[in-house]
Design an enzyme around this catalytic site. Structure first.
Site, mmCIF file in Angstrom:
data_model
loop_
_atom_site.group_PDB
_atom_site.id
_atom_site.type_symbol
_atom_site.label_atom_id
_atom_site.label_comp_id
_atom_site.label_asym_id
_atom_site.label_seq_id
_atom_site.Cartn_x
_atom_site.Cartn_y
_atom_site.Cartn_z
ATOM 1 N N THR A 27 0.845 -1.190 0.000
ATOM 2 C CA THR A 27 0.000 0.000 0.000
ATOM 3 C C THR A 27 0.880 1.239 0.000
ATOM 4 O O THR A 27 1.857 1.312 0.738
ATOM 5 C CB THR A 27 -0.927 0.001 1.232
ATOM 6 O OG1 THR A 27 -1.696 -1.199 1.220
ATOM 7 C CG2 THR A 27 -1.860 1.200 1.225
ATOM 8 N N GLU A 111 -2.295 -3.999 15.164
ATOM 9 C CA GLU A 111 -3.145 -3.875 13.982
ATOM 10 C C GLU A 111 -4.454 -4.628 14.164
ATOM 11 O O GLU A 111 -5.511 -4.153 13.753
ATOM 12 C CB GLU A 111 -2.419 -4.390 12.741
ATOM 13 C CG GLU A 111 -1.314 -3.482 12.259
ATOM 14 C CD GLU A 111 -0.637 -4.003 11.007
ATOM 15 O OE1 GLU A 111 -1.130 -4.975 10.395
ATOM 16 O OE2 GLU A 111 0.394 -3.428 10.631
#
Length: 132
Positions: A27, A111
């Site tokens: 990303t 996360e």
């Protein structure tokens, strides 16, 4: 991805690591100035052993970026990053040599909690909207 099966290598050469391999589905890979990269620094070890983390400056010679077309995440600038003999100064090692897998797992725990909070908030919103 299976973090323990990292195939990107970093071989010591004087005051540098020479990095060779690729990373997929990164990303913001097309615009990133740095890559936090898991590399295998000890090829004699398998699985979670022998993995280290490097912070690789994105402007070093030998780095190639290719955009990957994705569905639904167009603004993510998702890329395939190829490292071909990239000389990374040792000062860019994150933490200790061989401890990369441990650091990655610690980060995954954070996360995962973030994902849980986002999912719970989304569910809460959908329930509120459905009973209006």
């Amino acid at each position: 991805s299976d973090v323990a099966q990292v195939r990107t290598t970093a071989v010591e050469d004087g005051d540098c690591y020479v990095v060779t391999g690729e990373k997929k589905f990164i990303t913001s890979g097309m615009t990133a100035h740095y890559f936090t990269t898991a590399v295998r620094t000890d090829p004699t070890k398998k699985g979670m052993d022998g993995i280290s983390l490097l912070l690789i400056p994105g402007d070093l010679p030998g780095i190639e970026r290719r955009k990957i077309e994705t569905q639904g995440w167009w603004a993510g600038n998702t890329a395939l990053i190829n490292f071909e003999g990239v000389r990374v100064p040792k000062k860019y090692l994150i933490g200790k040599v061989g401890h990369g897998f441990r650091y990655i797992m610690q980060n995954f725990n954070h996360e995962r909690w973030s994902a849980v909070v986002q999912c719970a908030a989304g569910c809460h919103l959908m329930i509120r909207e459905s009973i209006k």
